[in-house]
Design a protein around this motif. Structure first.
Motif, PDB file in Angstrom:
ATOM      1  N   MET A  19       0.840  -1.192   0.000  1.00 22.70           N
ATOM      2  CA  MET A  19       0.000   0.000   0.000  1.00 22.70           C
ATOM      3  C   MET A  19       0.877   1.244   0.000  1.00 22.70           C
ATOM      4  SD  MET A  19      -2.912   1.225   2.759  1.00 22.70           S
ATOM      5  CE  MET A  19      -1.698   1.411   4.060  1.00 22.70           C
ATOM      6  N   HIS A  20       0.482   2.239  -0.777  1.00 20.51           N
ATOM      7  CA  HIS A  20       1.219   3.491  -0.797  1.00 20.51           C
ATOM      8  C   HIS A  20       1.024   4.213   0.535  1.00 20.51           C
ATOM      9  CE1 HIS A  20       2.581   7.486  -2.050  1.00 20.51           C
ATOM     10  NE2 HIS A  20       3.207   6.870  -3.032  1.00 20.51           N
ATOM     11  N   LYS A  21       2.057   4.908   0.977  1.00 17.99           N
ATOM     12  CA  LYS A  21       2.008   5.578   2.284  1.00 17.99           C
ATOM     13  C   LYS A  21       0.911   6.638   2.366  1.00 17.99           C
ATOM     14  CE  LYS A  21       5.620   8.932   1.058  1.00 17.99           C
ATOM     15  NZ  LYS A  21       6.951   9.485   1.415  1.00 17.99           N
ATOM     16  N   GLU A  22       0.469   7.177   1.202  1.00 11.33           N
ATOM     17  CA  GLU A  22      -0.604   8.170   1.203  1.00 11.33           C
ATOM     18  C   GLU A  22      -1.909   7.594   1.729  1.00 11.33           C
ATOM     19  OE1 GLU A  22      -1.078  11.432   0.267  1.00 11.33           O
ATOM     20  OE2 GLU A  22       1.080  11.733   0.136  1.00 11.33           O
ATOM     21  N   GLY A  23      -2.038   6.264   1.694  1.00 10.96           N
ATOM     22  CA  GLY A  23      -3.286   5.650   2.104  1.00 10.96           C
ATOM     23  C   GLY A  23      -3.349   5.255   3.567  1.00 10.96           C
ATOM     24  N   ARG A  24      -2.236   5.350   4.282  1.00 11.77           N
ATOM     25  CA  ARG A  24      -2.203   4.848   5.659  1.00 11.77           C
ATOM     26  C   ARG A  24      -3.223   5.527   6.562  1.00 11.77           C
ATOM     27  NH1 ARG A  24       4.415   5.010   6.137  1.00 11.77           N
ATOM     28  NH2 ARG A  24       4.834   3.293   4.681  1.00 11.77           N
ATOM     29  N   LYS A  25      -3.288   6.844   6.503  1.00 11.48           N
ATOM     30  CA  LYS A  25      -4.205   7.543   7.406  1.00 11.48           C
ATOM     31  C   LYS A  25      -5.658   7.258   7.058  1.00 11.48           C
ATOM     32  CE  LYS A  25      -3.921  11.931   4.829  1.00 11.48           C
ATOM     33  NZ  LYS A  25      -3.550  13.372   4.940  1.00 11.48           N
ATOM     34  N   PHE A  26      -5.946   7.059   5.764  1.00 14.48           N
ATOM     35  CA  PHE A  26      -7.319   6.771   5.368  1.00 14.48           C
ATOM     36  C   PHE A  26      -7.748   5.382   5.840  1.00 14.48           C
ATOM     37  CE2 PHE A  26      -6.049  10.082   2.413  1.00 14.48           C
ATOM     38  CZ  PHE A  26      -7.169  10.903   2.424  1.00 14.48           C
ATOM     39  N   VAL A  27      -6.848   4.407   5.714  1.00 14.20           N
ATOM     40  CA  VAL A  27      -7.151   3.063   6.207  1.00 14.20           C
ATOM     41  C   VAL A  27      -7.342   3.099   7.715  1.00 14.20           C
ATOM     42  CG1 VAL A  27      -6.260   0.720   6.488  1.00 14.20           C
ATOM     43  CG2 VAL A  27      -5.995   1.888   4.303  1.00 14.20           C
ATOM     44  N   ILE A  29      -8.432   5.625   9.485  1.00 16.12           N
ATOM     45  CA  ILE A  29      -9.729   6.261   9.754  1.00 16.12           C
ATOM     46  C   ILE A  29     -10.865   5.263   9.525  1.00 16.12           C
ATOM     47  CG2 ILE A  29     -11.352   8.014   8.932  1.00 16.12           C
ATOM     48  CD1 ILE A  29      -8.888   9.789   8.354  1.00 16.12           C
ATOM     49  N   PHE A  30     -10.814   4.532   8.390  1.00 19.41           N
ATOM     50  CA  PHE A  30     -11.837   3.530   8.085  1.00 19.41           C
ATOM     51  C   PHE A  30     -11.888   2.471   9.186  1.00 19.41           C
ATOM     52  CE2 PHE A  30     -12.215   5.585   4.167  1.00 19.41           C
ATOM     53  CZ  PHE A  30     -13.208   5.002   3.378  1.00 19.41           C
ATOM     54  N   ALA A  31     -10.705   2.034   9.647  1.00 16.79           N
ATOM     55  CA  ALA A  31     -10.650   0.998  10.683  1.00 16.79           C
ATOM     56  C   ALA A  31     -11.234   1.507  11.995  1.00 16.79           C
ATOM     57  CB  ALA A  31      -9.216   0.537  10.874  1.00 16.79           C
ATOM     58  N   ALA A  32     -10.939   2.752  12.350  1.00 13.76           N
ATOM     59  CA  ALA A  32     -11.458   3.329  13.591  1.00 13.76           C
ATOM     60  C   ALA A  32     -12.984   3.430  13.546  1.00 13.76           C
ATOM     61  CB  ALA A  32     -10.839   4.700  13.828  1.00 13.76           C
ATOM     62  N   ILE A  33     -13.509   3.870  12.413  1.00  6.77           N
ATOM     63  CA  ILE A  33     -14.963   3.964  12.258  1.00  6.77           C
ATOM     64  C   ILE A  33     -15.600   2.577  12.349  1.00  6.77           C
ATOM     65  CG2 ILE A  33     -16.806   4.534  10.628  1.00  6.77           C
ATOM     66  CD1 ILE A  33     -15.032   6.817   9.616  1.00  6.77           C
ATOM     67  N   THR A  34     -14.916   1.583  11.771  1.00  6.79           N
ATOM     68  CA  THR A  34     -15.421   0.207  11.824  1.00  6.79           C
ATOM     69  C   THR A  34     -15.541  -0.281  13.264  1.00  6.79           C
ATOM     70  OG1 THR A  34     -14.481  -0.317   9.653  1.00  6.79           O
ATOM     71  CG2 THR A  34     -14.953  -2.172  11.118  1.00  6.79           C
ATOM     72  N   TRP A  54     -11.571  -2.265   1.091  1.00  4.41           N
ATOM     73  CA  TRP A  54     -11.611  -1.533  -0.182  1.00  4.41           C
ATOM     74  C   TRP A  54     -10.649  -0.351  -0.157  1.00  4.41           C
ATOM     75  CZ3 TRP A  54     -12.998   3.615  -0.716  1.00  4.41           C
ATOM     76  CH2 TRP A  54     -12.986   4.097  -2.029  1.00  4.41           C
ATOM     77  N   CYS A  55     -10.605   0.381   0.961  1.00 14.39           N
ATOM     78  CA  CYS A  55      -9.713   1.537   1.071  1.00 14.39           C
ATOM     79  C   CYS A  55      -8.258   1.111   0.921  1.00 14.39           C
ATOM     80  CB  CYS A  55      -9.935   2.239   2.411  1.00 14.39           C
ATOM     81  SG  CYS A  55      -9.028   3.785   2.595  1.00 14.39           S
TER      82      CYS A  55
END
Length: 238
Positions: A19-27, A29-34, A54-55
């Motif tokens: 995974m590109h490092k740009e996606g780490r914070k988004f993943v 966030i998605f995990a925290a919401i989950t 998916w993220c």
């Protein structure tokens, strides 16, 4: 290596894509919401798990095998070749007023969104323009949508324009290079979040080696050959 280990390793390479490092914070966030959804209702937890996967998949950054033949112009994005037209390049690219061939690659939300340099050279121009967020598959998106334009000049003096265009869902264009930076062919130069398009402007007289509707792979699919301009290819969908 045992007979069953090689297929297993190949499967892991397909599933466990970096995974590109740009996606780490988004993943994250998605995990925290989950996790919060799990406290509300179990079915929501599983929906959140699917969204998190998916993220992660959206920000994947797979290894690519980059052709090294001099003069090749490669696709800067994964997706579908949506448009091939003779148009005047945007003025910020400094490619002149004569029409040139533009090849557009449309990325949906399931494509890899890491962008790669179509050719080796030096980044001579970078210009960011605010704009609308129309469907990136529309022709007018090249002029009206938010975009980031780069002009890359090769050692031989050929100039290629590549434009990152935000789409209907995309709200953030990221560029990793600056004016004056050297780039290798296939080098990661940017990323667009959540659906978008890239336009490549070829030098005058150079014809594309792809067809509308063809699937393109960033850093691997050959869009054109500066050493052998040739004639535009035709394709038949079957």
């Amino acid at each position: 290596m045992k007979f069953y280990e090689r297929p297993l390793m190949n499967m892991l390479k397909i599933v466990a894509v970096p995974m590109h490092k740009e996606g780490r914070k988004f993943v994250a966030i998605f995990a925290a919401i989950t996790l919060l959804l799990a406290l509300i209702w179990e079915p929501l937890f599983w929906l959140g798990c699917g969204a998190t996967v998916w993220c992660y998949y959206f920000f994947r950054d797979p290894v690519r095998v980059i052709p090294q033949q001099e003069g090749l112009v490669l696709s800067p994005a994964d997706g579908i070749v949506s448009l091939i037209q003779e148009v005047v390049a945007p003025p910020e690219l400094d490619l002149g007023d004569a029409p040139v061939c533009r090849v557009s690659v449309f990325m949906n939300v399931f494509n890899c969104h890491v962008n790669r340099a179509p050719i080796a050279g030096t980044v001579r121009q970078i210009a960011y323009h605010k704009g609308q967020f129309l469907n990136a598959s529309f022709d007018k998106a090249s002029e009206l949508n938010e975009r980031n334009s780069l002009m890359i000049e090769t050692e031989a003096g050929a100039r290629i324009g590549v434009v990152q265009i935000a789409g209907l869902v995309a709200r953030r264009i990221v560029c990793f290079v600056r004016e004056g930076d050297p780039v290798r062919i296939g080098h990661r130069f940017g990323l667009i979040r959540f659906g978008s398009r890239l336009d490549v402007y070829l030098p005058a007289g150079v014809s594309p080696l792809v067809c509308v509707g063809q699937t393109a792979v960033a850093g691997e699919t050959i869009l054109a050959d500066l050493a052998a301009p040739g004639t535009a290819r035709k394709g038949i969908a079957e």
